[in-house]
Scaffold this motif. Structure first.
Motif, PDB file in Angstrom:
ATOM      1  N   ALA A   1     -44.099  24.168 -18.801  1.00 10.78           N
ATOM      2  CA  ALA A   1     -43.394  23.969 -20.068  1.00 10.78           C
ATOM      3  C   ALA A   1     -44.179  24.601 -21.210  1.00 10.78           C
ATOM      4  O   ALA A   1     -43.611  25.233 -22.111  1.00 10.78           O
ATOM      5  CB  ALA A   1     -43.182  22.480 -20.330  1.00 10.78           C
ATOM      6  N   LYS A   2     -45.510  24.453 -21.155  1.00 11.97           N
ATOM      7  CA  LYS A   2     -46.369  25.058 -22.194  1.00 11.97           C
ATOM      8  C   LYS A   2     -46.264  26.579 -22.156  1.00 11.97           C
ATOM      9  O   LYS A   2     -46.247  27.250 -23.186  1.00 11.97           O
ATOM     10  CB  LYS A   2     -47.819  24.625 -22.011  1.00 11.97           C
ATOM     11  CG  LYS A   2     -48.084  23.194 -22.464  1.00 11.97           C
ATOM     12  CD  LYS A   2     -49.515  22.782 -22.178  1.00 11.97           C
ATOM     13  CE  LYS A   2     -49.735  21.328 -22.575  1.00 11.97           C
ATOM     14  NZ  LYS A   2     -51.069  20.841 -22.179  1.00 11.97           N
ATOM     15  N   LEU A   3     -46.190  27.130 -20.933  1.00 18.57           N
ATOM     16  CA  LEU A   3     -46.101  28.585 -20.783  1.00 18.57           C
ATOM     17  C   LEU A   3     -44.751  29.128 -21.242  1.00 18.57           C
ATOM     18  O   LEU A   3     -44.620  30.318 -21.526  1.00 18.57           O
ATOM     19  CB  LEU A   3     -46.348  28.989 -19.332  1.00 18.57           C
ATOM     20  CG  LEU A   3     -47.774  28.795 -18.820  1.00 18.57           C
ATOM     21  CD1 LEU A   3     -47.848  29.095 -17.342  1.00 18.57           C
ATOM     22  CD2 LEU A   3     -48.753  29.665 -19.583  1.00 18.57           C
ATOM     23  N   SER A   4     -43.729  28.240 -21.288  1.00 17.11           N
ATOM     24  CA  SER A   4     -42.390  28.705 -21.687  1.00 17.11           C
ATOM     25  C   SER A   4     -42.068  28.363 -23.149  1.00 17.11           C
ATOM     26  O   SER A   4     -40.916  28.452 -23.554  1.00 17.11           O
ATOM     27  CB  SER A   4     -41.323  28.078 -20.777  1.00 17.11           C
ATOM     28  OG  SER A   4     -41.203  26.699 -21.058  1.00 17.11           O
ATOM     29  N   VAL A   5     -43.084  27.956 -23.916  1.00 19.82           N
ATOM     30  CA  VAL A   5     -42.840  27.578 -25.321  1.00 19.82           C
ATOM     31  C   VAL A   5     -42.280  28.774 -26.093  1.00 19.82           C
ATOM     32  O   VAL A   5     -42.787  29.895 -25.992  1.00 19.82           O
ATOM     33  CB  VAL A   5     -44.147  27.063 -25.978  1.00 19.82           C
ATOM     34  CG1 VAL A   5     -44.022  27.036 -27.496  1.00 19.82           C
ATOM     35  CG2 VAL A   5     -44.469  25.669 -25.479  1.00 19.82           C
ATOM     36  N   ILE A   6     -41.210  28.500 -26.856  1.00 20.33           N
ATOM     37  CA  ILE A   6     -40.574  29.550 -27.664  1.00 20.33           C
ATOM     38  C   ILE A   6     -40.438  29.073 -29.107  1.00 20.33           C
ATOM     39  O   ILE A   6     -40.346  27.870 -29.359  1.00 20.33           O
ATOM     40  CB  ILE A   6     -39.169  29.912 -27.116  1.00 20.33           C
ATOM     41  CG1 ILE A   6     -38.312  28.639 -26.972  1.00 20.33           C
ATOM     42  CG2 ILE A   6     -39.258  30.687 -25.826  1.00 20.33           C
ATOM     43  CD1 ILE A   6     -36.845  28.902 -26.850  1.00 20.33           C
ATOM     44  N   PRO A   7     -40.440  30.009 -30.063  1.00 16.55           N
ATOM     45  CA  PRO A   7     -40.182  29.614 -31.457  1.00 16.55           C
ATOM     46  C   PRO A   7     -38.687  29.381 -31.655  1.00 16.55           C
ATOM     47  O   PRO A   7     -37.859  30.031 -31.014  1.00 16.55           O
ATOM     48  CB  PRO A   7     -40.661  30.822 -32.259  1.00 16.55           C
ATOM     49  CG  PRO A   7     -40.547  31.969 -31.324  1.00 16.55           C
ATOM     50  CD  PRO A   7     -40.741  31.429 -29.940  1.00 16.55           C
ATOM     51  N   VAL A   8     -38.345  28.456 -32.519  1.00 15.09           N
ATOM     52  CA  VAL A   8     -36.950  28.089 -32.757  1.00 15.09           C
ATOM     53  C   VAL A   8     -36.596  28.421 -34.206  1.00 15.09           C
ATOM     54  O   VAL A   8     -37.339  28.079 -35.118  1.00 15.09           O
ATOM     55  CB  VAL A   8     -36.737  26.577 -32.500  1.00 15.09           C
ATOM     56  CG1 VAL A   8     -35.321  26.165 -32.836  1.00 15.09           C
ATOM     57  CG2 VAL A   8     -37.048  26.239 -31.050  1.00 15.09           C
ATOM     58  N   ARG A   9     -35.468  29.076 -34.379  1.00 14.28           N
ATOM     59  CA  ARG A   9     -35.018  29.403 -35.733  1.00 14.28           C
ATOM     60  C   ARG A   9     -34.060  28.335 -36.222  1.00 14.28           C
ATOM     61  O   ARG A   9     -33.114  27.971 -35.538  1.00 14.28           O
ATOM     62  CB  ARG A   9     -34.321  30.764 -35.736  1.00 14.28           C
ATOM     63  CG  ARG A   9     -33.942  31.189 -37.145  1.00 14.28           C
ATOM     64  CD  ARG A   9     -33.466  32.632 -37.180  1.00 14.28           C
ATOM     65  NE  ARG A   9     -33.000  32.930 -38.519  1.00 14.28           N
ATOM     66  CZ  ARG A   9     -31.879  33.558 -38.805  1.00 14.28           C
ATOM     67  NH1 ARG A   9     -31.107  33.969 -37.831  1.00 14.28           N
ATOM     68  NH2 ARG A   9     -31.530  33.791 -40.052  1.00 14.28           N
ATOM     69  N   ARG A  10     -34.326  27.830 -37.415  1.00 15.43           N
ATOM     70  CA  ARG A  10     -33.446  26.825 -38.010  1.00 15.43           C
ATOM     71  C   ARG A  10     -32.794  27.389 -39.255  1.00 15.43           C
ATOM     72  O   ARG A  10     -33.305  28.339 -39.853  1.00 15.43           O
ATOM     73  CB  ARG A  10     -34.246  25.557 -38.352  1.00 15.43           C
ATOM     74  CG  ARG A  10     -34.671  24.785 -37.113  1.00 15.43           C
ATOM     75  CD  ARG A  10     -35.681  23.713 -37.406  1.00 15.43           C
ATOM     76  NE  ARG A  10     -36.981  24.293 -37.750  1.00 15.43           N
ATOM     77  CZ  ARG A  10     -38.041  23.563 -38.075  1.00 15.43           C
ATOM     78  NH1 ARG A  10     -37.968  22.258 -38.094  1.00 15.43           N
ATOM     79  NH2 ARG A  10     -39.183  24.149 -38.370  1.00 15.43           N
ATOM     80  N   GLY A  11     -31.662  26.821 -39.646  1.00 20.84           N
ATOM     81  CA  GLY A  11     -30.929  27.341 -40.803  1.00 20.84           C
ATOM     82  C   GLY A  11     -30.218  26.232 -41.553  1.00 20.84           C
ATOM     83  O   GLY A  11     -30.564  25.050 -41.443  1.00 20.84           O
ATOM     84  N   TYR A  12     -29.194  26.633 -42.302  1.00 21.36           N
ATOM     85  CA  TYR A  12     -28.457  25.698 -43.148  1.00 21.36           C
ATOM     86  C   TYR A  12     -26.989  25.672 -42.759  1.00 21.36           C
ATOM     87  O   TYR A  12     -26.466  26.626 -42.191  1.00 21.36           O
ATOM     88  CB  TYR A  12     -28.574  26.113 -44.627  1.00 21.36           C
ATOM     89  CG  TYR A  12     -29.992  26.114 -45.138  1.00 21.36           C
ATOM     90  CD1 TYR A  12     -30.549  24.980 -45.700  1.00 21.36           C
ATOM     91  CD2 TYR A  12     -30.775  27.264 -45.061  1.00 21.36           C
ATOM     92  CE1 TYR A  12     -31.846  24.974 -46.180  1.00 21.36           C
ATOM     93  CE2 TYR A  12     -32.074  27.282 -45.534  1.00 21.36           C
ATOM     94  CZ  TYR A  12     -32.607  26.129 -46.096  1.00 21.36           C
ATOM     95  OH  TYR A  12     -33.897  26.127 -46.567  1.00 21.36           O
ATOM     96  N   TRP A  13     -26.333  24.581 -43.125  1.00 19.20           N
ATOM     97  CA  TRP A  13     -24.889  24.468 -42.874  1.00 19.20           C
ATOM     98  C   TRP A  13     -24.108  25.083 -44.029  1.00 19.20           C
ATOM     99  O   TRP A  13     -23.129  25.776 -43.830  1.00 19.20           O
ATOM    100  CB  TRP A  13     -24.521  22.995 -42.710  1.00 19.20           C
ATOM    101  CG  TRP A  13     -23.041  22.743 -42.603  1.00 19.20           C
ATOM    102  CD1 TRP A  13     -22.254  22.938 -41.510  1.00 19.20           C
ATOM    103  CD2 TRP A  13     -22.177  22.253 -43.631  1.00 19.20           C
ATOM    104  NE1 TRP A  13     -20.951  22.599 -41.791  1.00 19.20           N
ATOM    105  CE2 TRP A  13     -20.877  22.167 -43.088  1.00 19.20           C
ATOM    106  CE3 TRP A  13     -22.390  21.863 -44.957  1.00 19.20           C
ATOM    107  CZ2 TRP A  13     -19.787  21.724 -43.837  1.00 19.20           C
ATOM    108  CZ3 TRP A  13     -21.307  21.414 -45.686  1.00 19.20           C
ATOM    109  CH2 TRP A  13     -20.015  21.346 -45.127  1.00 19.20           C
ATOM    110  N   GLY A  14     -24.560  24.841 -45.246  1.00 15.31           N
ATOM    111  CA  GLY A  14     -23.861  25.360 -46.435  1.00 15.31           C
ATOM    112  C   GLY A  14     -24.870  25.935 -47.421  1.00 15.31           C
ATOM    113  O   GLY A  14     -25.478  26.972 -47.166  1.00 15.31           O
ATOM    114  N   ASN A  15     -25.062  25.228 -48.545  1.00 14.82           N
ATOM    115  CA  ASN A  15     -26.018  25.693 -49.559  1.00 14.82           C
ATOM    116  C   ASN A  15     -27.445  25.630 -49.030  1.00 14.82           C
ATOM    117  O   ASN A  15     -27.808  24.704 -48.311  1.00 14.82           O
ATOM    118  CB  ASN A  15     -25.910  24.828 -50.829  1.00 14.82           C
ATOM    119  CG  ASN A  15     -24.598  25.065 -51.553  1.00 14.82           C
ATOM    120  OD1 ASN A  15     -23.969  26.098 -51.376  1.00 14.82           O
ATOM    121  ND2 ASN A  15     -24.177  24.109 -52.357  1.00 14.82           N
ATOM    122  N   LYS A  16     -28.251  26.610 -49.434  1.00 13.11           N
ATOM    123  CA  LYS A  16     -29.640  26.665 -48.974  1.00 13.11           C
ATOM    124  C   LYS A  16     -30.511  25.786 -49.872  1.00 13.11           C
ATOM    125  O   LYS A  16     -31.303  26.266 -50.681  1.00 13.11           O
ATOM    126  CB  LYS A  16     -30.125  28.111 -48.967  1.00 13.11           C
ATOM    127  CG  LYS A  16     -29.430  28.951 -47.914  1.00 13.11           C
ATOM    128  CD  LYS A  16     -29.909  30.385 -47.940  1.00 13.11           C
ATOM    129  CE  LYS A  16     -29.388  31.182 -46.755  1.00 13.11           C
ATOM    130  NZ  LYS A  16     -27.945  31.278 -46.673  1.00 13.11           N
TER     131      LYS A  16
END
Length: 207
Positions: free
Chosen positions: A78-93
């Motif tokens: 699981a540690k070897l498969s760690v990936i970065p995750v992109r987060r965002g917004y639903w409406g206004n930032k």
């Protein structure tokens, strides 16, 4: 810091960068059997999710004769498969990113998981398995839609992981590079085109 393990071969590197923040959770331990001449050979398959609840997630699957060994191996994978995750917004930032940046889909086996952005305060509208993965990845609000044999926990978890990893694979308009527009040929050579056309007399060729 965004940590990715695309070229990492050692789990200790992930421990160095994210060690104290990483939390792991065993999703399921299931016995698997192989038929031999002497009877059945039973081994244990462990599914482990790992994340820092702030933009990193990993999923590991390991099979071993003993439960403890399977869990230990699954944590390493699981540690070897760690990936970065992109987060965002639903409406206004406004405020910090809280949901998926756009609709993303992941598939494993017959299970298809779709993640849909949700307004702030919605929470994670999801089944227990994707809920654990989404919360570990750092999402606060998200709608989900799943089809297929979701009772197969391994495929359900892998499909969710594939959908989460697709957040950085999707090129959204705010990540487009600036377009440099050039003049059309009509505009670029307008002076030449404005000149009256003078027909040149044909030259006689003598042989």
């Amino acid at each position: 810091a965004v940590v990715s393990t695309q070229s990492t071969g050692e789990a200790e590197i992930i421990d160095f960068f994210l060690g104290s923040k990483l939390k792991d959770e065993v999703l399921k331990i299931m016995p698997v059997q192989k038929q031999t001449r002497a009877g059945q050979r039973t081994r244990f398959k462990a599914f482990v999710a790992i994340g820092d609840f702030d933009g990193h997630i990993g999923l590991g699957v390991k099979c071993s004769k003993e439960v403890a060994t399977a869990i230990r191996g699954a944590i390493t994978l699981a540690k070897l498969s760690v990936i970065p995750v992109r987060r965002g917004y639903w409406g206004n930032k406004i405020g910090t990113p809280h949901t998926v940046p756009c609709k993303v889909t992941g598939k494993c086996g017959s299970v298809l998981v779709r993640l849909v952005p949700a307004p702030r305060g919605t929470g994670l509208v999801s089944a227990p398995v994707p809920k654990k993965l989404l919360s570990m990845a750092g999402f606060e609000d998200c709608y989900t839609c799943a089809t297929g044999q979701t009772a197969t926990l391994g495929n359900f978890a892998k499909a969710t992981f594939a959908a989460i990893s697709a957040t950085y694979a999707y090129l959204t308009p705010d990540m487009w590079s600036a377009t440099v527009f050039t003049n059309s040929p009509y505009q670029e050579y307008t002076d030449y085109l404005a000149k009256p056309f003078v027909k040149q007399p044909k030259k006689e060729v003598k042989y």
